[in-house]
Design a protein around this motif. Structure first.
Motif, mmCIF file in Angstrom:
data_model
loop_
_atom_site.group_PDB
_atom_site.id
_atom_site.type_symbol
_atom_site.label_atom_id
_atom_site.label_comp_id
_atom_site.label_asym_id
_atom_site.label_seq_id
_atom_site.Cartn_x
_atom_site.Cartn_y
_atom_site.Cartn_z
ATOM 1 N N THR A 189 -0.867 4.269 -18.469
ATOM 2 C CA THR A 189 -0.348 5.060 -17.607
ATOM 3 C C THR A 189 0.092 4.556 -16.448
ATOM 4 N N LEU A 190 1.040 5.008 -15.711
ATOM 5 C CA LEU A 190 1.581 4.513 -14.590
ATOM 6 C C LEU A 190 0.432 4.321 -13.204
ATOM 7 N N PRO A 191 0.596 3.271 -12.761
ATOM 8 C CA PRO A 191 -0.194 3.279 -11.250
ATOM 9 C C PRO A 191 0.143 4.624 -10.527
ATOM 10 N N GLY A 192 -1.175 5.259 -9.995
ATOM 11 C CA GLY A 192 -1.088 6.282 -9.319
ATOM 12 C C GLY A 192 -2.210 7.177 -9.318
ATOM 13 N N GLY A 193 -2.189 8.307 -8.644
ATOM 14 C CA GLY A 193 -3.222 9.143 -8.750
ATOM 15 C C GLY A 193 -3.204 10.177 -7.606
ATOM 16 N N GLY A 194 -4.443 10.895 -7.261
ATOM 17 C CA GLY A 194 -4.486 11.933 -6.598
ATOM 18 C C GLY A 194 -4.191 11.869 -5.122
ATOM 19 N N VAL A 195 -3.501 12.747 -4.559
ATOM 20 C CA VAL A 195 -3.246 12.828 -3.162
ATOM 21 C C VAL A 195 -4.217 13.119 -2.577
ATOM 22 N N GLU A 196 -4.771 12.653 -1.586
ATOM 23 C CA GLU A 196 -5.968 13.040 -0.741
ATOM 24 C C GLU A 196 -5.698 14.065 0.320
ATOM 25 N N GLU A 228 -2.271 3.938 -3.996
ATOM 26 C CA GLU A 228 -2.897 4.133 -5.220
ATOM 27 C C GLU A 228 -2.494 2.785 -6.055
ATOM 28 N N LEU A 229 -1.280 2.354 -5.758
ATOM 29 C CA LEU A 229 -0.493 1.184 -6.458
ATOM 30 C C LEU A 229 -1.566 0.013 -5.861
ATOM 31 N N ARG A 230 -1.711 -0.360 -4.530
ATOM 32 C CA ARG A 230 -2.528 -1.108 -4.129
ATOM 33 C C ARG A 230 -4.183 -1.152 -4.845
ATOM 34 N N GLU A 231 -4.505 -0.044 -4.661
ATOM 35 C CA GLU A 231 -5.827 0.223 -5.355
ATOM 36 C C GLU A 231 -6.110 -0.322 -6.680
ATOM 37 N N GLU A 232 -5.267 0.239 -7.571
ATOM 38 C CA GLU A 232 -5.170 -0.042 -9.125
ATOM 39 C C GLU A 232 -4.712 -1.226 -9.427
ATOM 40 N N THR A 233 -3.973 -2.145 -8.716
ATOM 41 C CA THR A 233 -3.393 -3.426 -9.176
ATOM 42 C C THR A 233 -3.612 -4.298 -8.415
ATOM 43 N N GLY A 234 -3.591 -4.178 -7.161
ATOM 44 C CA GLY A 234 -3.803 -5.229 -6.113
ATOM 45 C C GLY A 234 -2.392 -5.444 -5.825
ATOM 46 N N LEU A 235 -1.223 -4.871 -6.009
ATOM 47 C CA LEU A 235 0.119 -5.317 -5.711
ATOM 48 C C LEU A 235 0.602 -4.305 -4.451
ATOM 49 N N GLU A 236 1.290 -4.776 -3.568
ATOM 50 C CA GLU A 236 2.007 -4.078 -2.419
ATOM 51 C C GLU A 236 3.446 -3.678 -2.787
ATOM 52 N N GLY A 237 3.366 -2.355 -2.526
ATOM 53 C CA GLY A 237 4.926 -1.641 -2.683
ATOM 54 C C GLY A 237 5.736 -1.158 -1.879
ATOM 55 N N ALA A 238 6.974 -1.085 -1.929
ATOM 56 C CA ALA A 238 7.702 -0.504 -1.134
ATOM 57 C C ALA A 238 8.504 0.495 -1.879
ATOM 58 N N VAL A 239 8.487 1.956 -1.373
ATOM 59 C CA VAL A 239 9.155 2.982 -1.897
ATOM 60 C C VAL A 239 10.622 2.975 -1.916
ATOM 61 N N GLU A 240 11.431 3.125 -3.010
ATOM 62 C CA GLU A 240 12.932 2.834 -2.854
ATOM 63 C C GLU A 240 13.654 4.101 -2.979
ATOM 64 N N ARG A 241 12.793 5.088 -3.771
ATOM 65 C CA ARG A 241 13.453 6.340 -3.765
ATOM 66 C C ARG A 241 12.480 7.418 -4.621
ATOM 67 N N ARG A 288 10.265 5.752 -7.418
ATOM 68 C CA ARG A 288 10.628 4.407 -7.799
ATOM 69 C C ARG A 288 10.125 3.245 -6.843
ATOM 70 N N VAL A 289 9.205 2.340 -7.254
ATOM 71 C CA VAL A 289 8.608 1.440 -6.165
ATOM 72 C C VAL A 289 8.819 0.046 -6.629
ATOM 73 N N ARG A 290 9.401 -0.710 -5.552
ATOM 74 C CA ARG A 290 9.599 -2.373 -5.784
ATOM 75 C C ARG A 290 8.757 -3.096 -5.255
ATOM 76 N N ILE A 291 7.968 -3.997 -5.948
ATOM 77 C CA ILE A 291 6.803 -4.889 -5.687
ATOM 78 C C ILE A 291 7.319 -5.980 -4.694
ATOM 79 N N ILE A 292 6.590 -5.889 -3.426
ATOM 80 C CA ILE A 292 6.816 -6.862 -2.464
ATOM 81 C C ILE A 292 5.591 -7.929 -1.984
#
Length: 155
Positions: A32-39, A51-64, A92-96
């Protein structure tokens, strides 16, 4: 009927997409894609990077914002045994930054950069196909036709 609002990260870099395996309480794991429920009270824009950080350890920046998908899962296929509506917001999220690792104490394992050409051969959630279709076509309406289920593509 049950309902879930979720946010998903579509991270595509150098011909690869970031996927993780979801381990349900029953059945085989699906990619699946990283992601999940909105609290409750959370902005989906913030939920996707959390969700990206919790599931993969990666930090991301939303591009669009890519789009929104609403799907009905019939009771016979839904985990809770009742009709279920899932509304997914795809970004779309870019890993930073960060270091790729598995989720601690969660249902998501094996975060992996997967070559785009290998995705069609994976047992996966329809979310993967929907997110990739949105990323590839970037429709002005933010909507793509529903992904058909069956074979390797699961609810």
């Amino acid at each position: 009927m049950s309902f879930r609002l979720a946010a998903y990260a579509v991270c595509i870099e150098r011909g690869r997409v970031l996927l993780a395996r979801h381990v349900a309480s029953q059945g085989e794991p699906t990619w699946t894609l990283p992601g999940g429920g909105v609290e409750h009270g959370e902005d989906p824009f913030d939920a996707v990077t959390r969700e990206l950080r919790e599931e993969t350890g990666l930090e991301g920046a939303v591009e669009r914002l890519l789009g929104v998908d609403s799907r009905m899962i019939p009771a016979a296929a839904a985990r809770a045994g009742v009709d279920h509506q899932n509304v997914g917001i795809f970004y779309r999220v870019r890993i930073i930054g960060g270091l790729l690792r598995a989720e601690t104490d969660g249902a998501t394992i094996d975060p992996t950069w997967t070559p785009l050409g290998q995705v069609s051969g994976l047992r996966r959630s329809s979310l993967v196909d929907t997110g990739m279709s949105l990323a590839q076509t970037v429709p002005p309406t933010g909507h793509v036709p529903p992904t058909p289920y069956g074979g390797l593509i699961q609810h």
